[in-house]
Design a protein around this motif. Structure first.
Motif, mmCIF file in Angstrom:
data_model
loop_
_atom_site.group_PDB
_atom_site.id
_atom_site.type_symbol
_atom_site.label_atom_id
_atom_site.label_comp_id
_atom_site.label_asym_id
_atom_site.label_seq_id
_atom_site.Cartn_x
_atom_site.Cartn_y
_atom_site.Cartn_z
ATOM 1 N N GLY A 190 0.788 -1.223 0.000
ATOM 2 C CA GLY A 190 0.000 0.000 0.000
ATOM 3 C C GLY A 190 0.816 1.266 0.000
ATOM 4 O O GLY A 190 0.467 2.258 -0.658
ATOM 5 N N GLY A 191 1.925 1.281 0.748
ATOM 6 C CA GLY A 191 2.774 2.456 0.752
ATOM 7 C C GLY A 191 3.436 2.708 -0.585
ATOM 8 O O GLY A 191 3.682 3.861 -0.973
ATOM 9 N N LEU A 192 3.724 1.639 -1.325
ATOM 10 C CA LEU A 192 4.314 1.808 -2.656
ATOM 11 C C LEU A 192 3.302 2.377 -3.640
ATOM 12 O O LEU A 192 3.679 3.081 -4.587
ATOM 13 N N VAL A 193 2.030 2.083 -3.440
ATOM 14 C CA VAL A 193 0.996 2.726 -4.249
ATOM 15 C C VAL A 193 1.059 4.237 -4.022
ATOM 16 O O VAL A 193 0.959 5.038 -4.955
ATOM 17 N N ALA A 194 1.262 4.640 -2.764
ATOM 18 C CA ALA A 194 1.426 6.066 -2.463
ATOM 19 C C ALA A 194 2.686 6.625 -3.114
ATOM 20 O O ALA A 194 2.722 7.792 -3.519
ATOM 21 N N LEU A 195 3.737 5.818 -3.236
ATOM 22 C CA LEU A 195 4.960 6.257 -3.909
ATOM 23 C C LEU A 195 4.686 6.566 -5.371
ATOM 24 O O LEU A 195 5.207 7.557 -5.923
ATOM 25 N N ALA A 196 3.884 5.746 -6.026
ATOM 26 C CA ALA A 196 3.512 6.027 -7.414
ATOM 27 C C ALA A 196 2.790 7.369 -7.499
ATOM 28 O O ALA A 196 3.059 8.183 -8.397
ATOM 29 N N ALA A 197 1.887 7.618 -6.551
ATOM 30 C CA ALA A 197 1.178 8.895 -6.530
ATOM 31 C C ALA A 197 2.146 10.062 -6.323
ATOM 32 O O ALA A 197 2.071 11.093 -7.007
ATOM 33 N N GLU A 198 3.083 9.896 -5.392
ATOM 34 C CA GLU A 198 4.050 10.952 -5.109
ATOM 35 C C GLU A 198 4.907 11.246 -6.340
ATOM 36 O O GLU A 198 5.161 12.418 -6.668
ATOM 37 N N ASP A 199 5.347 10.209 -7.046
ATOM 38 C CA ASP A 199 6.192 10.444 -8.213
ATOM 39 C C ASP A 199 5.408 11.066 -9.368
ATOM 40 O O ASP A 199 5.979 11.810 -10.177
ATOM 41 N N ALA A 200 4.120 10.764 -9.470
ATOM 42 C CA ALA A 200 3.303 11.419 -10.495
ATOM 43 C C ALA A 200 3.213 12.916 -10.206
ATOM 44 O O ALA A 200 3.281 13.746 -11.119
ATOM 45 N N ILE A 201 3.066 13.269 -8.934
ATOM 46 C CA ILE A 201 3.042 14.681 -8.555
ATOM 47 C C ILE A 201 4.384 15.342 -8.855
ATOM 48 O O ILE A 201 4.456 16.451 -9.393
ATOM 49 N N LEU A 202 5.474 14.641 -8.522
ATOM 50 C CA LEU A 202 6.803 15.191 -8.772
ATOM 51 C C LEU A 202 7.073 15.376 -10.272
ATOM 52 O O LEU A 202 7.831 16.263 -10.672
ATOM 53 N N ALA A 203 6.449 14.533 -11.104
ATOM 54 C CA ALA A 203 6.619 14.681 -12.547
ATOM 55 C C ALA A 203 6.023 16.000 -13.035
ATOM 56 O O ALA A 203 6.532 16.624 -13.973
ATOM 57 N N VAL A 204 4.943 16.427 -12.379
ATOM 58 C CA VAL A 204 4.283 17.679 -12.764
ATOM 59 C C VAL A 204 4.902 18.873 -12.049
ATOM 60 O O VAL A 204 5.084 19.942 -12.646
ATOM 61 N N ALA A 205 5.215 18.685 -10.759
ATOM 62 C CA ALA A 205 5.737 19.768 -9.926
ATOM 63 C C ALA A 205 6.964 19.275 -9.176
ATOM 64 O O ALA A 205 6.850 18.821 -8.032
ATOM 65 N N PRO A 206 8.143 19.317 -9.812
ATOM 66 C CA PRO A 206 9.362 18.804 -9.176
ATOM 67 C C PRO A 206 9.623 19.435 -7.813
ATOM 68 O O PRO A 206 9.334 20.614 -7.600
ATOM 69 N N ARG A 207 10.142 18.613 -6.899
ATOM 70 C CA ARG A 207 10.540 19.004 -5.549
ATOM 71 C C ARG A 207 9.352 19.317 -4.645
ATOM 72 O O ARG A 207 9.510 19.851 -3.561
#
Length: 261
Positions: A190-207
């Motif tokens: 489940g936490g890795l699913v959140a990691l996918a979400a976090e990286d999608a956000i970082l792809a749009v808004a780095p850092r």
């Protein structure tokens, strides 16, 4: 994609072990402790990924919920984390979990997150779990804390690289279904699913640094990768997650995040 049953026990969840969480039962609680290393930081910062914190929280809270329904394994229904401030630099964290409500079907849990050098919590979280309806999802004989754990290797590369996250669109990333990323039921943790979400956000808004995270799990990610697509508006982000093997929604949640520093 190979069958979960064909994957040896010692090969499951290897990437999760490299995060170094050590958990123990202390009375009515499960307490976890982990050391922060640079490979856990958001790229270009010295800030711990909130998604890594969600991996630890999901593990500690899931263990606690599982103690109340064992030998059946629990599955995560939802997970929330809220930080008073970003977690910067190195050091150790302690996660102390408690049961808020033990129901017939659902267990509601909470966690306090502390830096080892601070008395007040730096964050809190909640999660709810239910017993898996699959009769094959049972704890190994002897329970959660008695069976031997595979030897843990150190985390030597950035965690997103370690678990195979890849960008497949301007605002979309995938985390693969593979042995290193799986929980005890054969789904992406489940936490890795959140990691996918976090990286999608970082792809749009780095850092971008998320100080609040809310995930609703709709179905297990067992039939392909977890594909996350982010929509960022101002200081909030909303991410849709799909199971690639079926094209069905796997998770989602309210808008989340903080603006880039």
């Amino acid at each position: 994609m190979s069958s979960f049953a064909d994957i040896p026990l010692e090969d499951r969840g290897g990437a999760l072990l490299e995060l170094g969480l050590e958990s123990e039962q202390v009375g009515d609680h499960v307490v976890g402790r982990a050391e922060i290393v640079p490979e856990m930081w958001i790229p270009g910062t010295r800030t711990l990924r909130t998604a890594i914190l969600s991996v630890w929280a999901d593990s500690v809270l899931g263990l606690l919920a599982g103690l109340n329904v064992q030998p059946t394994i629990t599955v995560t229904l939802d997970l929330e984390l809220h930080l008073h401030r970003p977690i910067e630099g190195l050091g150790a964290l302690t996660l102390r979990s408690s049961v808020l409500k033990l129901g017939r079907q659902v267990t509601l849990t909470t966690v306090e997150i502390h830096r080892d050098d601070e008395a007040d919590p730096i964050g809190i979280g909640t999660a709810s779990f239910m017993a898996s309806p699959n009769p094959e999802h049972v704890v190994p004989e002897g329970g959660f804390f008695t069976h031997p754990r595979p030897e843990r290797r150190p985390l030597l590369v950035p965690f997103a690289e370690r678990v195979g996250v890849r960008q497949v669109g301007r605002d979309t990333v995938e985390i693969p279904w593979q042995a290193d990323n799986l929980n005890a039921t054969g789904a992406i943790q489940g936490g890795l699913v959140a990691l996918a979400a976090e990286d999608a956000i970082l792809a749009v808004a780095p850092r971008t640094v998320m100080t609040s995270l809310s995930v609703r799990y709709l179905r297990p990610f067992r039939e392909g990768a977890a594909r996350a697509t982010a929509r960022v508006q101002g200081d909030l982000a909303q991410v849709d997650l799909v199971v690639t093997g079926t094209g069905k929604p796997g998770a989602g949640g309210p808008p989340q995040g903080d603006p880039p520093p």
